[in-house]
Design a protein around this motif. Structure first.
Motif, PDB file in Angstrom:
ATOM      1  N   THR A  15       0.734  -1.291   0.148  1.00 46.78           N
ATOM      2  CA  THR A  15      -0.086  -0.013  -0.085  1.00 46.78           C
ATOM      3  C   THR A  15       0.870   1.235  -0.021  1.00 46.78           C
ATOM      4  OG1 THR A  15      -0.234  -0.090   2.467  1.00 46.78           O
ATOM      5  CG2 THR A  15      -1.923  -1.041   0.945  1.00 46.78           C
ATOM      6  N   TRP A  18       1.265   1.152  -4.228  1.00 41.94           N
ATOM      7  CA  TRP A  18       0.191   1.221  -4.919  1.00 41.94           C
ATOM      8  C   TRP A  18      -0.990   1.979  -4.057  1.00 41.94           C
ATOM      9  CZ3 TRP A  18      -0.239  -1.149  -9.465  1.00 41.94           C
ATOM     10  CH2 TRP A  18       0.672  -1.942  -9.873  1.00 41.94           C
ATOM     11  N   LYS A  19      -1.638   2.904  -4.940  1.00 41.76           N
ATOM     12  CA  LYS A  19      -2.732   3.698  -4.344  1.00 41.76           C
ATOM     13  C   LYS A  19      -3.801   3.410  -4.965  1.00 41.76           C
ATOM     14  CE  LYS A  19       0.360   6.182  -2.146  1.00 41.76           C
ATOM     15  NZ  LYS A  19       0.761   5.532  -0.811  1.00 41.76           N
ATOM     16  N   PRO A  20      -5.068   3.562  -4.229  1.00 42.86           N
ATOM     17  CA  PRO A  20      -6.253   3.365  -4.973  1.00 42.86           C
ATOM     18  C   PRO A  20      -6.484   4.280  -6.292  1.00 42.86           C
ATOM     19  CG  PRO A  20      -6.629   3.740  -2.720  1.00 42.86           C
ATOM     20  CD  PRO A  20      -5.350   4.085  -3.127  1.00 42.86           C
ATOM     21  N   THR A  23      -8.957   8.024  -5.392  1.00 41.15           N
ATOM     22  CA  THR A  23      -8.394   8.323  -4.095  1.00 41.15           C
ATOM     23  C   THR A  23      -9.267   8.987  -3.052  1.00 41.15           C
ATOM     24  OG1 THR A  23      -7.909  10.633  -5.326  1.00 41.15           O
ATOM     25  CG2 THR A  23      -5.977   8.741  -5.360  1.00 41.15           C
ATOM     26  N   ASN A  24     -10.226   9.645  -3.568  1.00 43.21           N
ATOM     27  CA  ASN A  24     -11.262  10.180  -2.760  1.00 43.21           C
ATOM     28  C   ASN A  24     -12.468   9.111  -2.190  1.00 43.21           C
ATOM     29  OD1 ASN A  24     -14.128  11.364  -1.759  1.00 43.21           O
ATOM     30  ND2 ASN A  24     -12.929  13.349  -2.584  1.00 43.21           N
ATOM     31  N   SER A  25     -12.180   8.803  -0.993  1.00 39.40           N
ATOM     32  CA  SER A  25     -12.818   7.853  -0.299  1.00 39.40           C
ATOM     33  C   SER A  25     -14.385   8.039  -0.363  1.00 39.40           C
ATOM     34  CB  SER A  25     -12.435   7.512   1.313  1.00 39.40           C
ATOM     35  OG  SER A  25     -12.739   8.852   1.875  1.00 39.40           O
ATOM     36  N   ARG A  28     -15.182   6.725  -3.763  1.00 35.64           N
ATOM     37  CA  ARG A  28     -14.973   5.336  -4.111  1.00 35.64           C
ATOM     38  C   ARG A  28     -16.351   4.902  -3.361  1.00 35.64           C
ATOM     39  NH1 ARG A  28     -10.037   5.307  -2.571  1.00 35.64           N
ATOM     40  NH2 ARG A  28     -10.404   5.255  -0.374  1.00 35.64           N
ATOM     41  N   LYS A 159      -4.713  10.113 -14.572  1.00 30.48           N
ATOM     42  CA  LYS A 159      -3.377   9.787 -13.837  1.00 30.48           C
ATOM     43  C   LYS A 159      -2.113   9.951 -14.379  1.00 30.48           C
ATOM     44  CE  LYS A 159      -5.769   7.749 -10.441  1.00 30.48           C
ATOM     45  NZ  LYS A 159      -6.140   9.040  -9.324  1.00 30.48           N
ATOM     46  N   SER A 163       2.032   5.494 -15.181  1.00 39.95           N
ATOM     47  CA  SER A 163       1.283   4.746 -14.369  1.00 39.95           C
ATOM     48  C   SER A 163       1.141   3.382 -14.687  1.00 39.95           C
ATOM     49  CB  SER A 163      -0.124   5.635 -14.105  1.00 39.95           C
ATOM     50  OG  SER A 163       0.059   6.857 -13.417  1.00 39.95           O
ATOM     51  N   GLY A 169      -5.815  -0.740  -8.150  1.00 39.56           N
ATOM     52  CA  GLY A 169      -4.775   0.325  -7.687  1.00 39.56           C
ATOM     53  C   GLY A 169      -3.694   1.019  -8.669  1.00 39.56           C
ATOM     54  N   ARG A 171       0.380   2.807  -9.555  1.00 35.53           N
ATOM     55  CA  ARG A 171       1.365   3.144  -8.971  1.00 35.53           C
ATOM     56  C   ARG A 171       2.129   3.840 -10.179  1.00 35.53           C
ATOM     57  NH1 ARG A 171       4.968  -2.637  -8.678  1.00 35.53           N
ATOM     58  NH2 ARG A 171       4.850  -2.630 -10.807  1.00 35.53           N
TER      59      ARG A 171
END
Length: 179
Positions: A15, A18-20, A23-25, A28, A159, A163, A169, A171
């Motif tokens: 984690t 790797w990011k979701p 990104t905004n919960s 999501r 992105k 990427s 996810g 990166r």
């Protein structure tokens, strides 16, 4: 390998690296509400489709469009990793454990929309009126199926270059220097 109606085994993803993708919960958590809204808008647009095609043919066309839509997704990631077709509620989901570049993942999400919504819509302007309804129906139905893909395509495009994407996810890989 393609796995039908079973999830792929979980893989360990760091984690810190790797990011979701989303990104905004809050977004999501509410992502599918946006997808449902877009689908409802596409459904409401059917008012403009004055079709005189028997319902049984429309159902067969819809099933065929869905199958071709999923095959296009599979062809983009074929030989890149395992693929799983699963479902929840009335949605089908295609998962892969492949790590995909930004451009390949964008094509993975966007190509079915281009080939089964945009292209039939354009073709409908150049075919006889008796075929126009079929092309418009294909375009309309695939737009409904592609609602989630459309949101994901925009998120992928936002992105950074370099990427990589895997299992929801992403990166950013450092750029390689030219020699």
């Amino acid at each position: 390998m393609i796995v039908w109606f079973k999830h792929l085994p979980e893989i360990s993803m760091d984690t810190a690296e790797w990011k979701p993708v989303i990104t905004n919960s809050w977004f999501r958590t509410h992502f599918m509400k946006f997808v449902y809204t877009l689908q409802v808008l596409f459904l409401l647009s059917s008012y403009f489709l004055s079709l005189s095609i028997p319902t049984v043919y429309l159902v067969l066309i819809a099933i065929s469009v869905f199958i071709v839509h999923e095959i296009i997704h599979i062809l983009v990631v074929y030989k890149k990793g395992d693929i799983s077709l699963t479902f929840s509620q009335f949605f089908f989901w295609l998962h892969t454990n492949a790590t995909l570049s930004k451009s390949r993942f964008w094509w993975f999400m966007t190509l079915p929309f281009i080939l089964l919504t945009a292209l039939p819509l354009i073709v409908s302007f150049f075919v006889p009126s008796d075929l126009r309804g079929i092309f418009l129906f294909i375009s309309w139905f695939n737009a409904i199926v592609s609602a989630s893909d459309l949101f994901n395509s925009v998120l992928i495009a936002l992105k950074l270059r370099g990427s990589e994407f895997c299992r929801g996810g992403y990166r950013v890989q450092p750029t390689k220097r030219a020699r």
